[in-house]
Write a protein that holds these residues in place. Structure first.
Motif, PDB file in Angstrom:
ATOM      1  N   ARG A  29       6.134  23.336  81.475  1.00  0.00           N
ATOM      2  CA  ARG A  29       5.066  22.372  81.780  1.00  0.00           C
ATOM      3  C   ARG A  29       5.145  21.858  83.210  1.00  0.00           C
ATOM      4  O   ARG A  29       4.151  21.440  83.785  1.00  0.00           O
ATOM      5  CB  ARG A  29       5.102  21.204  80.786  1.00  0.00           C
ATOM      6  N   TYR A  30       6.338  21.905  83.806  1.00  0.00           N
ATOM      7  CA  TYR A  30       6.484  21.428  85.181  1.00  0.00           C
ATOM      8  C   TYR A  30       6.165  22.510  86.215  1.00  0.00           C
ATOM      9  O   TYR A  30       6.240  22.285  87.409  1.00  0.00           O
ATOM     10  CB  TYR A  30       7.905  20.898  85.409  1.00  0.00           C
ATOM     11  N   CYS A  31       5.826  23.718  85.734  1.00  0.00           N
ATOM     12  CA  CYS A  31       5.615  24.850  86.650  1.00  0.00           C
ATOM     13  C   CYS A  31       4.284  25.564  86.366  1.00  0.00           C
ATOM     14  O   CYS A  31       3.517  25.828  87.273  1.00  0.00           O
ATOM     15  CB  CYS A  31       6.787  25.816  86.500  1.00  0.00           C
ATOM     16  N   THR A  99      16.947  33.082  86.741  1.00  0.00           N
ATOM     17  CA  THR A  99      16.152  33.647  85.648  1.00  0.00           C
ATOM     18  C   THR A  99      16.007  32.633  84.529  1.00  0.00           C
ATOM     19  O   THR A  99      16.858  31.752  84.373  1.00  0.00           O
ATOM     20  CB  THR A  99      16.827  34.920  85.088  1.00  0.00           C
ATOM     21  N   ASN A 100      14.954  32.792  83.726  1.00  0.00           N
ATOM     22  CA  ASN A 100      14.836  31.916  82.557  1.00  0.00           C
ATOM     23  C   ASN A 100      15.669  32.442  81.390  1.00  0.00           C
ATOM     24  O   ASN A 100      15.708  31.823  80.334  1.00  0.00           O
ATOM     25  CB  ASN A 100      13.371  31.715  82.167  1.00  0.00           C
ATOM     26  N   GLY A 101      16.280  33.592  81.558  1.00  0.00           N
ATOM     27  CA  GLY A 101      17.261  34.078  80.595  1.00  0.00           C
ATOM     28  C   GLY A 101      16.718  34.848  79.403  1.00  0.00           C
ATOM     29  O   GLY A 101      17.474  35.467  78.665  1.00  0.00           O
ATOM     30  N   ILE A 190      18.166  19.046  88.131  1.00  0.00           N
ATOM     31  CA  ILE A 190      17.180  19.097  89.220  1.00  0.00           C
ATOM     32  C   ILE A 190      16.148  18.007  89.001  1.00  0.00           C
ATOM     33  O   ILE A 190      15.606  17.875  87.891  1.00  0.00           O
ATOM     34  CB  ILE A 190      16.462  20.470  89.241  1.00  0.00           C
ATOM     35  N   GLU A 191      15.897  17.239  90.033  1.00  0.00           N
ATOM     36  CA  GLU A 191      14.818  16.253  89.935  1.00  0.00           C
ATOM     37  C   GLU A 191      13.474  16.983  89.869  1.00  0.00           C
ATOM     38  O   GLU A 191      13.260  17.975  90.579  1.00  0.00           O
ATOM     39  CB  GLU A 191      14.828  15.336  91.163  1.00  0.00           C
ATOM     40  N   TYR A 192      12.605  16.469  89.020  1.00  0.00           N
ATOM     41  CA  TYR A 192      11.247  17.020  88.872  1.00  0.00           C
ATOM     42  C   TYR A 192      10.536  16.906  90.229  1.00  0.00           C
ATOM     43  O   TYR A 192      10.412  15.829  90.788  1.00  0.00           O
ATOM     44  CB  TYR A 192      10.539  16.191  87.802  1.00  0.00           C
ATOM     45  N   MET A 193      10.073  18.060  90.733  1.00  0.00           N
ATOM     46  CA  MET A 193       9.451  18.075  92.065  1.00  0.00           C
ATOM     47  C   MET A 193       7.931  18.201  91.964  1.00  0.00           C
ATOM     48  O   MET A 193       7.409  18.873  91.074  1.00  0.00           O
ATOM     49  CB  MET A 193       9.967  19.268  92.871  1.00  0.00           C
ATOM     50  N   ASP A 194       7.259  17.634  92.947  1.00  0.00           N
ATOM     51  CA  ASP A 194       5.793  17.703  93.006  1.00  0.00           C
ATOM     52  C   ASP A 194       5.352  18.936  93.789  1.00  0.00           C
ATOM     53  O   ASP A 194       4.478  18.861  94.649  1.00  0.00           O
ATOM     54  CB  ASP A 194       5.235  16.421  93.636  1.00  0.00           C
ATOM     55  N   ARG A 340       5.773  31.583  94.662  1.00  0.00           N
ATOM     56  CA  ARG A 340       6.690  31.530  95.818  1.00  0.00           C
ATOM     57  C   ARG A 340       8.156  31.524  95.423  1.00  0.00           C
ATOM     58  O   ARG A 340       9.008  31.798  96.260  1.00  0.00           O
ATOM     59  CB  ARG A 340       6.352  30.373  96.754  1.00  0.00           C
ATOM     60  N   GLY A 341       8.442  31.224  94.166  1.00  0.00           N
ATOM     61  CA  GLY A 341       9.842  31.251  93.720  1.00  0.00           C
ATOM     62  C   GLY A 341      10.527  29.939  93.988  1.00  0.00           C
ATOM     63  O   GLY A 341      10.345  29.307  95.028  1.00  0.00           O
ATOM     64  N   GLY A 342      11.340  29.516  93.019  1.00  0.00           N
ATOM     65  CA  GLY A 342      11.992  28.206  93.151  1.00  0.00           C
ATOM     66  C   GLY A 342      13.282  28.283  93.937  1.00  0.00           C
ATOM     67  O   GLY A 342      13.619  29.295  94.496  1.00  0.00           O
TER      68      GLY A 342
HETATM   69  N1  SAM Z   1      11.520  31.941  86.147  1.00  0.00           N
HETATM   70  C1  SAM Z   1      12.817  31.765  86.675  1.00  0.00           C
HETATM   71  C2  SAM Z   1      13.459  30.508  86.147  1.00  0.00           C
HETATM   72  O1  SAM Z   1      12.750  29.668  85.610  1.00  0.00           O
HETATM   73  O2  SAM Z   1      14.665  30.393  86.300  1.00  0.00           O
HETATM   74  C3  SAM Z   1      12.853  31.774  88.193  1.00  0.00           C
HETATM   75  C4  SAM Z   1      11.718  31.092  88.922  1.00  0.00           C
HETATM   76  S1  SAM Z   1      11.595  29.323  88.674  1.00  0.00           S
HETATM   77  C5  SAM Z   1      10.191  28.924  89.652  1.00  0.00           C
HETATM   78  C6  SAM Z   1      12.993  28.769  89.620  1.00  0.00           C
HETATM   79  C7  SAM Z   1      13.470  27.379  89.353  1.00  0.00           C
HETATM   80  O3  SAM Z   1      12.479  26.464  89.740  1.00  0.00           O
HETATM   81  C8  SAM Z   1      13.783  27.088  87.898  1.00  0.00           C
HETATM   82  O4  SAM Z   1      15.117  26.650  87.747  1.00  0.00           O
HETATM   83  C9  SAM Z   1      12.824  25.991  87.548  1.00  0.00           C
HETATM   84  O5  SAM Z   1      13.358  25.106  86.633  1.00  0.00           O
HETATM   85  C10 SAM Z   1      12.542  25.351  88.891  1.00  0.00           C
HETATM   86  N2  SAM Z   1      11.280  24.608  88.931  1.00  0.00           N
HETATM   87  C11 SAM Z   1      10.037  25.059  88.669  1.00  0.00           C
HETATM   88  N3  SAM Z   1       9.117  24.071  88.792  1.00  0.00           N
HETATM   89  C12 SAM Z   1       9.808  22.954  89.140  1.00  0.00           C
HETATM   90  C13 SAM Z   1       9.431  21.600  89.398  1.00  0.00           C
HETATM   91  N4  SAM Z   1       8.185  21.195  89.342  1.00  0.00           N
HETATM   92  N5  SAM Z   1      10.417  20.737  89.744  1.00  0.00           N
HETATM   93  C14 SAM Z   1      11.706  21.135  89.804  1.00  0.00           C
HETATM   94  N6  SAM Z   1      12.110  22.394  89.578  1.00  0.00           N
HETATM   95  C15 SAM Z   1      11.179  23.298  89.239  1.00  0.00           C
END
Ligand code: SAM
Ligand code: SF4
Ligand code: SF4
Length: 342
Positions: A29-31, A99-101, A190-194, A340-342
């Motif tokens: 939901r945060y992505c 990875t999300n695993g 990880i703090e929730y990012m905007d 863009r990748g986290g």
């Molecule tokens: N899909 C993979 C994963 O979730 O590990 C790799 C890409 S994901 C974009 C990379 C990292 O970004 C993840 O650890 C995810 O939790 C983090 N992430 C995504 N959206 C975020 C947000 N709004 N605030 C903080 N971290 C975020």
């Protein structure tokens, strides 16, 4: 090695995050909270050969850390082949993946054999029903299996990334620390990012580093900060009983001043900052027949002009809200975190 290439704030070009696909098999939901997305056109996705060529050029300019990410990197077909190509460059001393695993159990051993050194698995909750509600997936057991497989495959370190969100998983901090400890892993809160894509973001859902430390301090006693790599995004801490964990305080205490990271999307758009509105198109010159030297010059000159410090600038925004509305993300999907990748 030759002198590092530095930007306007003297930050070296040292670390590259390669988003190998914009596709994902979760909907955190945060992505990715929306119902549908605009995807990068297939023909624009860089081939392994193109990716390897760019990595070689970046490595020649001082990049020694490469992290594969996405979207979900394990959705990219035959990822171990790409890992092997990148691992073949001795300048790349640190090759990792986030990875999300979900698919990790299947691929962990092959990735390790191909030369991947470190893995980070995103694990936001230990409760399957929360994952179902929050990421629209019933495959929590697959993630746990992936974590076990990564351990068995012998990666140098195993980190677990947890985005902490008030009202969702902020009551699981200690459970996650204990889980990580039991798996010989280290959790990073990880703090929730905007960031782009976080279209449900509000400041009141952010659980700050300070709050995380307070909660854990009440449970475990005095927490000791560890002084290690100042360039690493995570600050690390030790509990009185010896367990360590990290916090990435990108929202309340950003670390732009030491940021040596840039990102390459799966279609070859190079971004100097997670918050950058635009990137530099490297695919077009790559496919036009530009030489390695010309590409290197473009990358070097671009980095030397880098002024980005996106998260710090966001701190100054009054009434901070969503970075991009969904219409803007649909118009340019490069702004999405999952692109863009986290
Ligand atoms: N899909 C993979 C994963 O979730 O590990 C790799 C890409 S994901 C974009 C990379 C990292 O970004 C993840 O650890 C995810 O939790 C983090 N992430 C995504 N959206 C975020 C947000 N709004 N605030 C903080 N971290 C975020
Ligand atoms: Fe979740 Fe990662 Fe997929 Fe984003 S890219 S939805 S953080 S699994
Ligand atoms: Fe680096 Fe940009 Fe993140 Fe700051 S916001 S740490 S400059 S990527």
């Amino acid at each position: 090695m030759s002198e590092a290439i530095r930007d306007t704030l003297s930050r070296p070009l040292a670390s590259l995050r390669l988003s190998v696909t914009d596709r994902c098999n979760l909907r955190c939901r945060y992505c990715m909270p929306e119902d549908d997305y605009v995807w990068l056109p297939r023909a624009a996705i860089l081939t392994f050969e193109e990716l390897e060529r760019l990595v070689r050029i970046f490595a020649g300019l001082g990049v020694h850390k490469v992290r594969l990410t996405g979207g979900e990197p394990l959705l990219r077909h035959d990822l171990p082949t790409l890992v092997r190509l990148i691992a073949g460059h001795p300048e790349v001393t640190d090759l990792a993946m986030t990875t999300n695993g979900l698919l990790l159990a299947k691929h962990a051993a092959d990735l390790r054999a191909a030369g991947l050194k470190r893995v980070t698995v995103s694990l936001d909750t230990l409760r399957p029903e929360r994952m179902l509600a929050f990421a629209k997936s019933a495959r929590h057991a697959d993630v746990l299996e992936g974590i076990a497989a990564a351990r068995a495959a012998g990666f140098a370190t195993l980190k677990l990334n947890t985005v902490v969100i008030r009202g969702f998983n902020d009551d699981e901090l200690a459970d996650l620390i204990e889980f990580a400890r039991s798996r010989d892993a280290e959790v990073r809160f990880i703090e929730y990012m905007d960031v782009g894509g976080a279209t449900r973001w509000t400041m009141d859902q952010v659980v700050s580093q300070r709050e995380i430390l307070e909660v854990l301090g009440r449970r475990y006693g005095p927490i000791e900060p560890l002084r290690d790599d100042a360039r690493a995004p995570a600050e690390r801490f030790r509990l009185p009983d010896g367990a360590t964990f990290g916090i990435i305080a990108s929202t309340t205490a950003p670390f732009c001043r030491t940021c040596d990271r840039s990102r390459l999307t799966a279609d070859g758009t190079w971004l100097l900052c997670l918050y950058a509105a635009q990137g530099v198109d490297l695919r077009e010159p790559l496919r036009r027949g530009t030489t390695d030297d010309e590409l290197a010059t473009l990358i070097r000159d671009t980095w030397r002009g880098r002024v980005d410090r996106g998260a710090e600038q966001r701190l100054a925004v009054v009434d901070r809200g969503v970075l991009y509305p969904s219409a803007s993300l649909r118009a340019d999907p490069h702004r999405e975190m999952h692109t863009r990748g986290g």
